[in-house]
Enzyme design. Structure first.
Site, PDB file in Angstrom:
ATOM      1  N   GLY A 153       8.630  -7.857  -0.028  1.00  0.00           N
ATOM      2  CA  GLY A 153       7.754  -6.705   0.009  1.00  0.00           C
ATOM      3  C   GLY A 153       9.511  -5.184   0.126  1.00  0.00           C
ATOM      4  O   GLY A 153       9.484  -4.956  -1.000  1.00  0.00           O
ATOM      5  N   ALA A 175       0.910  -1.454  -0.375  1.00  0.00           N
ATOM      6  CA  ALA A 175       0.084   0.648   0.369  1.00  0.00           C
ATOM      7  C   ALA A 175       1.147   1.623   0.401  1.00  0.00           C
ATOM      8  O   ALA A 175       1.958   0.979   0.943  1.00  0.00           O
ATOM      9  CB  ALA A 175      -0.854   0.019   1.068  1.00  0.00           C
ATOM     10  N   CYS A 221      -3.648  -7.607   5.477  1.00  0.00           N
ATOM     11  CA  CYS A 221      -3.765  -5.754   6.450  1.00  0.00           C
ATOM     12  C   CYS A 221      -4.251  -5.527   7.974  1.00  0.00           C
ATOM     13  O   CYS A 221      -5.524  -6.460   7.871  1.00  0.00           O
ATOM     14  CB  CYS A 221      -4.514  -4.535   5.649  1.00  0.00           C
ATOM     15  N   LYS A 228      -3.884 -13.816  -0.313  1.00  0.00           N
ATOM     16  CA  LYS A 228      -2.829 -12.985   0.331  1.00  0.00           C
ATOM     17  C   LYS A 228      -2.942 -13.338   2.217  1.00  0.00           C
ATOM     18  O   LYS A 228      -4.195 -12.024   2.566  1.00  0.00           O
ATOM     19  CB  LYS A 228      -2.329 -12.055   0.411  1.00  0.00           C
TER      20      LYS A 228
END
Length: 364
Positions: free
Chosen positions: A261, A53, A137, A176
């Protein structure tokens, strides 16, 4: 015309992040370069970009594509309620270049089938490689809506979402997810099998509990528990910093591949580096900063471009011993031209680097 990155390291040039010897590097490359079938489609390499994000935007992915080596890229997290009517020319997250679509997965966060079905239909109509359901998240605003990791609190609700999306689309379906809201891995392994039975084609697993903001190391052996529970590909994710980390994750967990990431933002050439004999040039950091600045200017208005670059500086500066001072210079920039001036004047070959990124900066 896209600039290509075909330069190699000068003899004797130091690569402080490279930790494997030549034999083990080749072994890693051989593992990562094995094509993988996902939902009836083939991915060229097993080293993927994790959805990020605020960071994995179209501009960053453009620069990443110039390096090569990345099998699949993922969009930033998109909201299920917004996707059906989102305009890619205006949206800051639901945006892409046409050339990306054959290897681009759209990640979407939503809480119910009613939210996710129209989003999934839109993603397939746009031509994405696949659709990724975000169950990782743990930002409070997302969890309060029972989306992201919030779905892991209600496995039945999570399964209803997966089943509904699977009925809606024929493109590959990714999930995910994290361990959950307790450190016990058994519920996550059971849920992984249920995801497979519900039609998921690939799982990307981050072995941390949902509330953990990376304050503790990921429990890497938990990835193996997920791998052992299913027959579909499982990708490992979490604190893959060096090529040694990558190979160890593959060897110790049996995962099909690795999703990178934060380190992908710090050093995007790692995909090409770990999948080939490529070695980045001495001016790689300045070159990267300037390329990203140009790409952000191309994709976003000046205000958004500057904001996005400043988000990136945390990871970029974490490469260096005196990274805080460098980051402060970038954060003081008032325009993208200021950003370029900082890159040209203060980022240069020979800067003292850390062996691993400064985690005090990196853990956000």
């Amino acid at each position: 015309m896209k600039k290509q990155l075909d330069r190699v390291t000068e003899p004797g040039q130091s690569l402080p992040m490279q930790t494997l010897d030549e034999t083990r590097r080749k072994e890693l490359a051989d593992r990562l370069n094995q094509p993988l079938a996902v939902g009836g489609r083939t991915v060229s390499t097993r080293l993927w970009l994790a959805p990020l994000a605020g960071l994995g935007n179209a501009a960053y992915r453009q620069v990443l594509g110039e390096y090569g080596g990345c099998g699949l890229t993922f969009t930033e997290m998109c909201g299920a309620k917004s996707v059906p009517t989102e305009n890619p020319r205006v949206s800051s997250v639901f945006r892409w270049s046409e050339g990306e679509l054959p290897h681009l997965v759209c990640q979407v966060a939503g809480a119910t089938p009613e939210e996710m079905i129209p989003a999934a239909r839109r993603v397939q109509e746009c031509g994405f490689f696949g659709f990724d359901i975000n169950m990782g998240c743990s930002v409070s605003g997302i969890v309060k809506k029972n989306a992201g990791a919030g779905l892991l609190r209600d496995p039945d609700a999570a399964l209803r979402v997966v089943e509904a999306v699977r009925r809606t689309i024929s493109i590959p379906l990714f999930i995910k997810f994290r361990t959950g809201w307790s450190p016990d891995i058994e519920p996550a392994a059971k849920l992984a099998k249920q995801f497979e039975n519900a039609g998921a084609d690939c799982l990307v697993f981050h072995p941390r509990v949902a509330p953990d903001k990376r304050t503790r190391p990921p429990v890497r052996h938990h990835i193996k528990a997920i791998v052992d529970a299913v027959s579909i590909p499982v990708f490992g994710n979490g604190d893959v910093i060096t090529d040694r980390d990558c190979l160890e994750m593959l060897e110790t967990t049996g995962c099909a591949g690795v999703s990178v990431g934060r380190m992908a933002i710090a050093q995007p050439w790692l995909f090409r580096e770990w999948t080939s004999d490529y070695a980045p040039p001495a001016d790689r950091f300045q070159d990267y900063a300037l390329r990203l600045a140009d790409a952000l200017d191309q994709h976003f208005d000046p205000v958004r471009a500057l904001k996005r670059f400043k988000l990136f500086t945390i990871y970029f500066a974490a490469n260096f011993t005196f990274g805080h001072a460098l980051q402060s210079r970038f954060l003081g920039a008032k325009s993208m031209d200021d950003i370029r001036n900082v890159a040209r004047n203060h980022v240069h070959p020979g800067m003292q680097m850390v062996k691993r990124p400064n985690m005090n900066m990196y853990n956000i």
